[in-house]
Design a protein around this motif. Structure first.
Motif, PDB file in Angstrom:
ATOM      1  N   ASP B  49       0.852  -1.186   0.000  1.00 48.35           N
ATOM      2  CA  ASP B  49       0.000   0.000   0.000  1.00 48.35           C
ATOM      3  C   ASP B  49       0.893   1.242   0.000  1.00 48.35           C
ATOM      4  OD1 ASP B  49      -2.156  -1.756   0.336  1.00 48.35           O
ATOM      5  OD2 ASP B  49      -2.217  -1.482   2.511  1.00 48.35           O
ATOM      6  N   LEU B  51       0.740   5.430   1.104  1.00 43.53           N
ATOM      7  CA  LEU B  51      -0.014   6.531   1.702  1.00 43.53           C
ATOM      8  C   LEU B  51       0.435   7.869   1.140  1.00 43.53           C
ATOM      9  CD1 LEU B  51      -1.023   7.033   5.369  1.00 43.53           C
ATOM     10  CD2 LEU B  51       0.182   8.863   4.193  1.00 43.53           C
ATOM     11  N   LEU B  53      -0.177  11.989   1.760  1.00 47.73           N
ATOM     12  CA  LEU B  53      -0.748  13.061   2.597  1.00 47.73           C
ATOM     13  C   LEU B  53      -0.332  14.377   1.948  1.00 47.73           C
ATOM     14  CD1 LEU B  53      -2.098  14.030   5.320  1.00 47.73           C
ATOM     15  CD2 LEU B  53       0.212  14.038   6.282  1.00 47.73           C
ATOM     16  N   MET B  75      -5.629  12.880   2.931  1.00 47.42           N
ATOM     17  CA  MET B  75      -4.807  11.682   2.890  1.00 47.42           C
ATOM     18  C   MET B  75      -5.535  10.593   2.112  1.00 47.42           C
ATOM     19  SD  MET B  75      -3.689   9.802   6.382  1.00 47.42           S
ATOM     20  CE  MET B  75      -5.232   8.921   6.473  1.00 47.42           C
ATOM     21  N   PHE B  76      -4.790   9.761   1.425  1.00 44.78           N
ATOM     22  CA  PHE B  76      -5.395   8.633   0.715  1.00 44.78           C
ATOM     23  C   PHE B  76      -4.382   7.504   0.651  1.00 44.78           C
ATOM     24  CE2 PHE B  76      -6.569   6.229  -3.137  1.00 44.78           C
ATOM     25  CZ  PHE B  76      -7.903   5.973  -2.853  1.00 44.78           C
ATOM     26  N   VAL B  77      -4.862   6.287   0.787  1.00 42.92           N
ATOM     27  CA  VAL B  77      -3.999   5.115   0.647  1.00 42.92           C
ATOM     28  C   VAL B  77      -4.331   4.419  -0.667  1.00 42.92           C
ATOM     29  CG1 VAL B  77      -3.366   2.873   1.601  1.00 42.92           C
ATOM     30  CG2 VAL B  77      -3.806   4.805   3.142  1.00 42.92           C
ATOM     31  N   VAL B  78      -3.348   4.327  -1.555  1.00 40.61           N
ATOM     32  CA  VAL B  78      -3.525   3.553  -2.784  1.00 40.61           C
ATOM     33  C   VAL B  78      -3.263   2.091  -2.423  1.00 40.61           C
ATOM     34  CG1 VAL B  78      -2.698   3.109  -5.115  1.00 40.61           C
ATOM     35  CG2 VAL B  78      -2.781   5.457  -4.257  1.00 40.61           C
ATOM     36  N   PRO B  79      -4.284   1.251  -2.540  1.00 41.53           N
ATOM     37  CA  PRO B  79      -4.094  -0.150  -2.129  1.00 41.53           C
ATOM     38  C   PRO B  79      -3.110  -0.878  -3.046  1.00 41.53           C
ATOM     39  CG  PRO B  79      -6.441   0.408  -2.298  1.00 41.53           C
ATOM     40  CD  PRO B  79      -5.675   1.512  -2.953  1.00 41.53           C
ATOM     41  N   LYS B  80      -2.451  -1.852  -2.484  1.00 39.00           N
ATOM     42  CA  LYS B  80      -1.497  -2.661  -3.256  1.00 39.00           C
ATOM     43  C   LYS B  80      -2.162  -3.185  -4.530  1.00 39.00           C
ATOM     44  CE  LYS B  80      -0.650  -5.347   0.364  1.00 39.00           C
ATOM     45  NZ  LYS B  80      -1.527  -4.662   1.358  1.00 39.00           N
ATOM     46  N   VAL B  97       4.091   7.492   2.904  1.00 35.82           N
ATOM     47  CA  VAL B  97       4.600   6.415   3.747  1.00 35.82           C
ATOM     48  C   VAL B  97       4.496   5.146   2.932  1.00 35.82           C
ATOM     49  CG1 VAL B  97       4.441   5.173   5.933  1.00 35.82           C
ATOM     50  CG2 VAL B  97       3.763   7.570   5.833  1.00 35.82           C
TER      51      VAL B  97
END
Lengths: 123, 123
Positions: B49, B51, B53, B75-80, B97
């Motif tokens: 993943d 992150l 920000l 913030m956003f997390v791009v999934p694997k 991150v």
């Protein structure tokens, strides 16, 4: 759980001090936010580093080897195994990144200790 | 590498777009900052993943299932495994991150691809 989140806004909406909420999941870690004031507790996390990012206000992280003073926008990683105690003289909003396995107050339990279930509650 | 850092200030000091710098180490992950403008490249990270920000400005993360638009503080997390392409119409400062093993442009190499050695250079 991958949606746009505003850590500052979510932290500001919290009503209880030292009660972190999970705002994102990142592999084996959680991103959390908290509203803090006063002192948490001296504790350590034996196997996990812990990232603090100050969203608003000022936080002191007391450690046996010396304190760090964090202003808004500043970041610090407490290395695994290092005993520490976060202290906010005034209300402060923080973002944390820590392993899913990380316990709120590490190796100690106090009346401020929050379970992961509590941290996963919707805001 | 555990010292107080100001992600925003460090990102602002960078002179090259899309050239992330490591600002902290957190277990098996790095915290990085970057100054970005324009489009990076469509790519994915098969096992990690990522992150994002937004420290300053606005970032669009293009994805095949739909874009997300991120404003300052969001913030956003791009999934694997999800193909994505970050795009900044204007200069934007971001914090990331991601796992130490994560490659800058994932499964593709372009003229913008930066090695980990470059990302670990002092700012």
């Amino acid at each position: 759980m991958s949606k746009v989140a505003s850590p500052l806004q979510i932290a500001a909406s919290l009503t209880e001090f030292w009660s972190p909420r999970v705002v994102a999941e990142l592999d084996e870690s959680y991103v959390k936010v908290a509203k803090v004031q006063g002192s948490l507790a001296w504790h350590s996390h034996e196997n996990e580093d812990e990232l603090f990012l100050i969203l608003k206000g000022h936080l002191r992280i007391e450690m046996e080897a010396g304190n760090v003073e964090l202003d808004e926008g500043e970041m610090f990683v407490v290395p695994k195994g290092v005993r520490h105690n976060p202290v906010a003289e005034q209300e402060c909003l923080i973002m944390l990144v820590e392993r899913k396995a990380t316990l709120h107050t590490g190796d100690v339990v106090t009346e401020k200790t929050r379970s992961l279930v509590e941290q996963l509650r919707p805001v």
